[in-house]
Design a protein around this motif. Structure first.
Motif, PDB file in Angstrom:
ATOM      1  N   ARG A  41       0.840  -1.213  -0.319  1.00 16.52           N
ATOM      2  CA  ARG A  41      -0.254  -0.349  -0.383  1.00 16.52           C
ATOM      3  C   ARG A  41       1.206   1.222  -0.128  1.00 16.52           C
ATOM      4  N   ASP A  42      -0.043   2.140  -0.260  1.00 15.87           N
ATOM      5  CA  ASP A  42       1.415   3.272  -0.764  1.00 15.87           C
ATOM      6  C   ASP A  42       0.305   4.357   0.362  1.00 15.87           C
ATOM      7  N   ASP A  48       1.033  -0.255  -4.842  1.00 15.21           N
ATOM      8  CA  ASP A  48       2.006   0.315  -5.446  1.00 15.21           C
ATOM      9  C   ASP A  48       2.645  -1.596  -5.606  1.00 15.21           C
TER      10      ASP A  48
END
Length: 199
Positions: A41-42, A48
């Motif tokens: 996760r970004d 991502d």
């Protein structure tokens, strides 16, 4: 002294389409390494995938315009696309009969690969939430469709495996999907989806 790198099987850091390729390498006793790309996760909470799309893929795409996951790199050979990767491994280990021993065997194996891939595609829609069907409805549909087809196929072949008396690339692709569906059923409190099937 020239040191050869082991064959590389590339895929996301999940089982998915990479698992049958890795299983075949294990079965063959081949020297290989699993290259697994992890999605994270970004800061905004989105997935991502840059570790593959921006960092690894461009160099491989420069060698093979069809580059995608899964892939195999074996020396100067760069193979992409699931079915091509499966067939490559079958040809790499000819003594194992992974693609059968005749054109007729290969035809059977190709059909099993396609049917297993259809099963996979039906599963992915449910596993990743694109199909909002209840898990029980998905399992029942697979039993009435895919499982029945494979049971009849095995009965018609009269063999232990889908194309003879030893495993082929079709069996590895099918086994992975059956295992994933069994885990999915258990994770959703449905028990063993194969319990009432013959054999």
């Amino acid at each position: 002294v020239v040191v050869m790198s082991p064959l590389a099987v590339g895929y996301w850091k999940i089982r998915g389409l990479g698992a049958p390729l890795r299983m075949i390498c294990e079965y063959a006793g081949g020297d290989y390494e699993a290259t697994c790309y992890e999605v994270e996760r970004d800061a905004e909470g989105n997935w991502d995938r840059s570790v593959w799309l921006e960092r690894a893929k461009p160099a491989l795409k420069a060698k093979n315009a069809f580059m995608n996951l899964p892939y195999i790199v074996d020396g100067d050979v760069v193979v992409s696309q699931t079915m091509a990767c499966l067939r490559y491994l079958a040809r790499k280990y000819p003594d194992l009969g992974l693609y059968g021993s005749s054109a007729q065997d290969a035809l059977k194996i190709d059909q099993v690969l396609c049917e297993a891939h259809d099963l996979r595609n039906a599963g992915v829609a449910v596993f990743y939430g694109r199909d909002t069907s209840a898990p029980a409805a998905f399992i029942e549909a697979r039993k009435a469709n895919s499982y029945q087809k494979f049971e009849l196929w095995l009965e018609q072949q009269g063999s232990q495996y889908t194309a003879g008396d030893s495993p082929t690339i079709g069996d590895f692709h099918l086994w992975e999907m059956l295992d994933q569906i069994e885990m999915f059923a258990k994770d959703n409190g449905l028990g063993n989806p194969f319990a009432d099937l013959p054999g």
